[in-house]
Motif scaffolding. Structure first.
Motif, short mmCIF file in Angstrom:
data_model
loop_
_atom_site.label_atom_id
_atom_site.label_comp_id
_atom_site.label_asym_id
_atom_site.label_seq_id
_atom_site.Cartn_x
_atom_site.Cartn_y
_atom_site.Cartn_z
N LYS A 145 0.83 -1.21 0.00
CA LYS A 145 0.00 0.00 0.00
C LYS A 145 0.87 1.26 0.00
CE LYS A 145 -3.97 -0.03 0.76
NZ LYS A 145 -5.22 0.01 -0.05
N THR A 149 1.31 4.00 -3.14
CA THR A 149 0.97 5.40 -2.85
C THR A 149 2.12 6.32 -3.19
OG1 THR A 149 -0.51 4.67 -1.06
CG2 THR A 149 0.16 6.98 -1.08
N TRP A 177 -0.99 -5.13 -5.89
CA TRP A 177 -0.84 -4.08 -6.90
C TRP A 177 -1.77 -4.29 -8.10
CZ3 TRP A 177 5.25 -4.10 -6.85
CH2 TRP A 177 5.70 -3.35 -5.74
N PRO A 219 -5.42 -4.02 -9.06
CA PRO A 219 -6.76 -3.59 -8.63
C PRO A 219 -7.86 -4.47 -9.20
CG PRO A 219 -5.47 -1.73 -9.45
CD PRO A 219 -4.73 -2.97 -9.82
N GLY A 269 -5.17 -3.12 -4.78
CA GLY A 269 -5.21 -1.71 -5.12
C GLY A 269 -4.67 -0.85 -4.00
N PRO A 270 -4.22 0.36 -4.36
CA PRO A 270 -4.21 0.93 -5.71
C PRO A 270 -3.05 0.37 -6.54
CG PRO A 270 -3.20 2.47 -4.19
CD PRO A 270 -3.70 1.32 -3.36
#
Length: 297
Positions: free
Chosen positions: A81, A85, A135, A137, A156-157
């Motif tokens: 995550k 990001t 990774w 989505p 996701g994202p």
């Protein structure tokens, strides 16, 4: 694969403005990568991922990566995550270095697991599977392992670009894992694995890659280069665990040998302290000479 060059910086809490200055110098002088070391149990270090975020915000071109992220103290689902990001926020300027944690006593002291041998290797393999699955989505992440299990969450994202997962490792089975499943090898400092052993390690990675039908040339090889860029010849041919002390030409010659004889394509300078002048010497004097020797100029 075109050669890449970068620097490694310790995230010393009392020197965070200097850390940013080092990253800015790398960015301004055309280096490709900045590594932020990750030893959370070191009381002098700030949080590596927070420092990476600050460096990405301050720079505009250079890519950053944890060198390498301490897996036992950072769960793979959260690493995935955070990585995605960072990559989205920076427009694709994040890569992921990952390792089992260099100092077991520090990991255990912070409440992390005491993993050794096969357990540590399994944790790395399962982490790679979880991170890659997360990774994607729109797909459910389901990885059931001996060290990590993630079930029923949605991926996701997605990162902004295909993030490389580069393992910091040196044991034979870990090198096999790099060849079979990872995107790169972050070679340890020479005091952990002497210079003379690096070529054989890359040969092992190559063999593991071919055994599963992978092209070894797609696997990034990052060499750690500690030392000083000097005005005059000092120590042109390091052996064992020696740091490098030499002129820009001697540095460039060593880099060329590591590329042609040991299979490296990425070269990460570990300067002494927070020395912007040394970063500039490496970027302005060593890198152009090395690129010329490598045919990249």
């Amino acid at each position: 694969m075109k050669a890449r060059f970068g620097i490694s910086i310790p995230p010393v809490a009392a020197a965070l403005p200097d850390v940013i200055d080092m990253a800015l110098a790398a960015d301004a002088d055309g280096l490709d990568l900045v590594a932020i070391q990750d030893h959370p149990y070191n009381a002098q270090f700030a949080d590596t991922f927070a420092v990476i975020g600050a460096c990405l915000a301050a720079t505009g071109r250079v890519s950053l990566y944890p060198g390498v992220a301490n897996l036992p103290l950072r769960t793979p689902a959260m690493i995935a995550k955070q990585a995605a990001t960072f990559d989205v926020l920076s427009g694709g300027r994040f890569e992921l270095g990952l390792g089992t944690g260099a100092f077991e006593s520090g990991v255990v002291g912070m409440g992390g697991p005491a993993r050794k041998g096969r357990a540590a290797l399994m944790a790395l393999a399962e982490a790679i599977a979880i991170i890659r699955a997360q990774w994607r989505p729109g797909q459910l992440v389901s990885v059931v392992g001996t060290e990590y299990t993630v079930q029923g969450i949605e991926g996701g994202p997605a990162p902004a670009h295909p993030i490389g997962i580069w393992l910091g490792a040196m044991g034979p089975h870990a090198l096999d894992l790099i060849g079979s499943a990872a995107d790169g090898w972050v070679a340890p400092l020479p005091n952990w694995m002497p210079w003379e052993q690096w070529a054989d390690a890359n040969v092992r990675i190559d063999a593991a890659a071919r055994s599963v039908g992978r092209d070894p040339r797609t696997i990034t090889r990052l060499a750690a280069l500690p030392g000083v860029v000097s005005d005059r010849p000092l120590h042109p041919n390091p052996r064992g665990s020696d740091p490098i002390h030499g002129s820009p030409q001697e540095w460039a010659d060593l880099i060329a040998r590591l590329a042609y004889e040991a299979g490296f394509d990425t070269f990460i300078y570990w300067p002494p302290g927070f020395d912007v002048d040394q970063v500039q010497r490496f970027a302005r004097q060593v890198v152009p000479l090395a690129r010329k020797l490598l045919g990249d100029s």
